[in-house]
Design a protein around this motif. Structure first.
Motif, mmCIF file in Angstrom:
data_model
loop_
_atom_site.group_PDB
_atom_site.id
_atom_site.type_symbol
_atom_site.label_atom_id
_atom_site.label_comp_id
_atom_site.label_asym_id
_atom_site.label_seq_id
_atom_site.Cartn_x
_atom_site.Cartn_y
_atom_site.Cartn_z
ATOM 1 N N GLU A 1 0.816 -1.214 0.000
ATOM 2 C CA GLU A 1 0.000 0.000 0.000
ATOM 3 C C GLU A 1 0.850 1.265 0.000
ATOM 4 O OE1 GLU A 1 -2.304 -3.287 1.998
ATOM 5 O OE2 GLU A 1 -0.288 -2.443 2.184
ATOM 6 N N CYS A 2 2.076 1.147 0.534
ATOM 7 C CA CYS A 2 2.948 2.327 0.573
ATOM 8 C C CYS A 2 3.421 2.708 -0.818
ATOM 9 C CB CYS A 2 4.150 2.060 1.488
ATOM 10 S SG CYS A 2 3.690 1.688 3.200
ATOM 11 N N GLU A 3 3.586 1.721 -1.708
ATOM 12 C CA GLU A 3 4.025 1.998 -3.068
ATOM 13 C C GLU A 3 2.857 2.372 -3.968
ATOM 14 O OE1 GLU A 3 6.208 -1.308 -4.535
ATOM 15 O OE2 GLU A 3 7.956 -0.953 -3.246
ATOM 16 N N THR A 4 1.717 1.762 -3.738
ATOM 17 C CA THR A 4 0.567 2.044 -4.591
ATOM 18 C C THR A 4 -0.126 3.339 -4.220
ATOM 19 O OG1 THR A 4 -0.858 0.728 -3.143
ATOM 20 C CG2 THR A 4 0.162 -0.410 -5.004
ATOM 21 N N GLY A 5 0.176 3.871 -3.020
ATOM 22 C CA GLY A 5 -0.396 5.141 -2.612
ATOM 23 C C GLY A 5 -1.803 5.039 -2.052
ATOM 24 N N VAL A 6 -2.233 3.856 -1.672
ATOM 25 C CA VAL A 6 -3.585 3.705 -1.132
ATOM 26 C C VAL A 6 -3.618 3.841 0.388
ATOM 27 C CG1 VAL A 6 -4.336 2.242 -3.041
ATOM 28 C CG2 VAL A 6 -3.323 1.195 -1.005
ATOM 29 N N HIS A 7 -2.459 4.119 0.989
ATOM 30 C CA HIS A 7 -2.426 4.263 2.451
ATOM 31 C C HIS A 7 -3.035 5.608 2.841
ATOM 32 C CE1 HIS A 7 0.798 7.252 2.345
ATOM 33 N NE2 HIS A 7 1.298 6.545 1.320
ATOM 34 N N GLN A 8 -3.245 5.780 4.150
ATOM 35 C CA GLN A 8 -3.854 7.012 4.653
ATOM 36 C C GLN A 8 -2.959 7.686 5.696
ATOM 37 O OE1 GLN A 8 -7.729 5.919 6.075
ATOM 38 N NE2 GLN A 8 -8.565 5.562 4.028
ATOM 39 N N CYS A 9 -1.648 7.552 5.500
ATOM 40 C CA CYS A 9 -0.714 8.177 6.433
ATOM 41 C C CYS A 9 -0.667 9.695 6.192
ATOM 42 C CB CYS A 9 0.692 7.585 6.263
ATOM 43 S SG CYS A 9 0.752 5.816 6.642
ATOM 44 N N GLU B 1 0.764 13.814 7.372
ATOM 45 C CA GLU B 1 2.035 14.511 7.494
ATOM 46 C C GLU B 1 2.707 14.146 8.817
ATOM 47 O OE1 GLU B 1 1.583 18.671 7.067
ATOM 48 O OE2 GLU B 1 0.758 18.556 5.033
ATOM 49 N N GLY B 2 4.006 14.066 8.758
ATOM 50 C CA GLY B 2 4.762 13.701 9.947
ATOM 51 C C GLY B 2 4.738 12.212 10.215
ATOM 52 N N GLN B 3 4.183 11.429 9.252
ATOM 53 C CA GLN B 3 4.136 9.972 9.409
ATOM 54 C C GLN B 3 4.848 9.311 8.228
ATOM 55 O OE1 GLN B 3 -0.128 9.270 9.785
ATOM 56 N NE2 GLN B 3 0.156 8.856 11.984
ATOM 57 N N VAL B 4 5.274 8.114 8.508
ATOM 58 C CA VAL B 4 5.937 7.299 7.484
ATOM 59 C C VAL B 4 5.120 6.021 7.307
ATOM 60 C CG1 VAL B 4 8.023 6.052 6.829
ATOM 61 C CG2 VAL B 4 8.196 8.235 8.043
ATOM 62 N N CYS B 5 4.877 5.648 6.038
ATOM 63 C CA CYS B 5 4.130 4.410 5.735
ATOM 64 C C CYS B 5 5.086 3.232 5.771
ATOM 65 C CB CYS B 5 3.469 4.539 4.359
ATOM 66 S SG CYS B 5 2.548 3.051 3.881
ATOM 67 N N VAL B 6 4.721 2.247 6.534
ATOM 68 C CA VAL B 6 5.511 1.013 6.621
ATOM 69 C C VAL B 6 4.630 -0.135 6.136
ATOM 70 C CG1 VAL B 6 6.746 -0.570 8.128
ATOM 71 C CG2 VAL B 6 6.869 1.906 8.542
ATOM 72 N N ASN B 7 5.046 -0.789 5.087
ATOM 73 C CA ASN B 7 4.259 -1.913 4.551
ATOM 74 C C ASN B 7 4.518 -3.160 5.379
ATOM 75 O OD1 ASN B 7 2.561 -3.093 2.320
ATOM 76 N ND2 ASN B 7 4.386 -4.401 2.151
ATOM 77 N N ILE B 8 3.437 -3.867 5.655
ATOM 78 C CA ILE B 8 3.537 -5.153 6.350
ATOM 79 C C ILE B 8 2.669 -6.153 5.601
ATOM 80 C CG2 ILE B 8 3.988 -4.070 8.575
ATOM 81 C CD1 ILE B 8 1.051 -4.562 9.302
ATOM 82 N N HIS B 9 2.784 -7.428 5.921
ATOM 83 C CA HIS B 9 1.995 -8.461 5.263
ATOM 84 C C HIS B 9 0.507 -8.263 5.563
ATOM 85 C CE1 HIS B 9 5.900 -10.503 4.895
ATOM 86 N NE2 HIS B 9 5.336 -11.154 3.881
ATOM 87 N N GLY B 10 -0.273 -8.016 4.511
ATOM 88 C CA GLY B 10 -1.704 -7.872 4.654
ATOM 89 C C GLY B 10 -2.154 -6.477 4.999
ATOM 90 N N GLY B 11 -1.241 -5.500 5.052
ATOM 91 C CA GLY B 11 -1.653 -4.142 5.383
ATOM 92 C C GLY B 11 -0.472 -3.192 5.424
#
Length: 432
Positions: free
Chosen positions: A275-283, A285-295
């Motif tokens: 989700e971090c690469e596809t841009g579908v996350h909802q993080c 400002e001031g946050q970093v998206c960390v991809n994990i298995h299943g979310g």
């Protein structure tokens, strides 16, 4: 009686003279008339049993009888209007037919008698009367033969007119074919019937063969016990390895589905969606998206806590000028990773590598915190690197936060320091 006896010889001689003058026919008529005046005629046709034999018919006349063909015409002689003497009434006499049997006189010629039209034949009701010259014949309908005077049905089936089965019916016959065949144009031979074109009851596929047909099913179906219907095969019930996650049976086929946070790769494998690469996350400002298995996880971009301060390269350092930093690791680096559930053990998870190496220093590695259940251990590879190893199988979803510490000792400089790699490990909910 004296008058009768006296007149009889004279009349008889007169009759002889007339016969000589006018011929036998006049003689016969006159003789008949003569006898009817003086004698009472006996009807031999009634008194003599079977007076005429065969096809002959008995005709009575005064003083005798005649046996003539049944087709002979009868002409009654008229009574004389000048007759003065009383006479004994007699039955009408029948005269000779001058034509052959089967003919009648018409003027000076003989013409054929149509017994069929006059209904004088003796054909049976089931027979047809056919007029011929001088006579007639009785003909049986088609499919019958004449035996004696009767018409008997012909059993055509005895002559093997039909290729398969023959059914005799009165006056005719019909041919029937075995199942899978039909009558040819000649109504006797049998040819293969294409049941597939005639509405065979196959549910899906029909294949014609000689005398029969076969039903077949599409892929994913089984032929039913009746040989016609097709039943869906539940492929999912045969094996649990068809799909990596879940098998869904469908009519004639099956499909694989993946859990939320995963996508199907090919037809059966599931792959985590980043989700971090596809841009579908909802993080935010001031946050970093960390991809994990299943979310995914949204973590703060600055995770340094007092007395640590953030320095370049996203590291947290504890200044030596702060007294509270004396017993704490000099620096902390945050790292994130995700592993699958039910991973085989022992399993290498994460490699620790020293970023700065000083001459004469010795480095050692250990798990400082976060491994209360001893599910991990450190295997040192050399002086500057070590490997974090998973010692027990773990099942997610679960999260571990391990502080992996590297202690550096320099005996020459009587110097010791340490740094920590804070590793957040997310265990996914599935084994993929």
């Amino acid at each position: 009686e004296s008058k009768k006896k006296k007149t009889e010889p004279q009349s008889f001689f007169l009759l002889i003279i007339l016969c000589c003058l006018y011929g036998m026919y006049i003689c016969f008529v006159m003789y008949t008339k003569f006898c009817s005046l003086f004698y009472l005629d006996i009807n031999e046709c009634e008194t003599i049993q079977q007076a005429c034999q065969g096809e002959m018919k008995c005709f009575n006349h005064n003083g005798g009888y005649l046996c003539l063909p049944r087709s002979a015409s009868v002409i009654t002689a008229p009574e004389s209007s000048s007759q003065s003497e009383p006479s004994v009434p007699v039955e009408s006499n029948e005269a000779f037919n001058p034509c052959p049997v089967g003919y009648r006189a018409q003027g000076d010629t003989c013409v054929d008698i149509d017994e069929c039209e006059l209904d004088t034949h003796d054909c049976q009701p089931s027979q047809e009367c056919i007029n011929t010259v001088g006579t007639y014949t009785c003909q049986c309908p088609d499919g019958y033969s004449k035996i004696g005077i009767e018409c008997v049905d012909i059993d055509e089936c005895r002559y093997r007119y039909c290729q398969h089965r023959c059914v005799n019916v009165p006056g005719s016959f019909s041919c029937e074919c075995e199942p899978g065949f039909q009558l040819a144009g000649n109504n006797r031979s049998c040819v293969d019937a294409n049941e597939c074109e005639m509405g065979a009851p196959c549910q899906q596929r029909c294949y014609n063969s000689f005398g029969t047909f076969l039903c077949r099913c599409d892929q994913g179906y089984d032929l039913g016990p009746d040989g016609y219907s097709c039943n869906d095969i539940d492929e999912c019930s045969y094996s649990s390895f068809l799909c990596q996650f879940q098998c869904v049976n469908e009519p004639g086929r099956f499909s694989c589905v993946c859990p939320e946070g995963y996508e199907l790769v090919g037809t059966r494998l599931c792959q985590d969606v980043n989700e971090c690469e596809t841009g579908v996350h909802q993080c935010g400002e001031g946050q970093v998206c960390v991809n994990i298995h299943g979310g995914h996880k949204c973590v703060s971009s600055n995770r340094c806590q007092e007395p640590y301060i953030q320095v370049p390269e996203n590291r947290c350092a504890c200044p030596v000028v702060k007294p509270e930093c004396r017993d704490l690791p000099f620096s902390i680096v945050h790292r994130y990773m995700s592993i699958t559930s039910e991973r085989s053990v022992p399993s290498d998870v994460f490699q620790i590598q020293a970023t700065s190496v000083y001459p004469g220093s010795y480095n050692s590695f250990r798990i400082r915190s976060g491994d209360e259940n001893e599910e991990f251990y450190i295997r040192q590879i050399n002086n500057i690197s070590a490997m974090l190893v998973l010692a027990r199988a773990v099942t997610g979803p679960k999260e571990y936060v391990l502080d992996l510490e590297m202690v550096s000792v320099n005996p020459l400089m009587n110097y010791q320091t340490s740094s920590v790699l804070r590793l957040s490990i997310y265990v996914g909910p599935h084994a993929f």
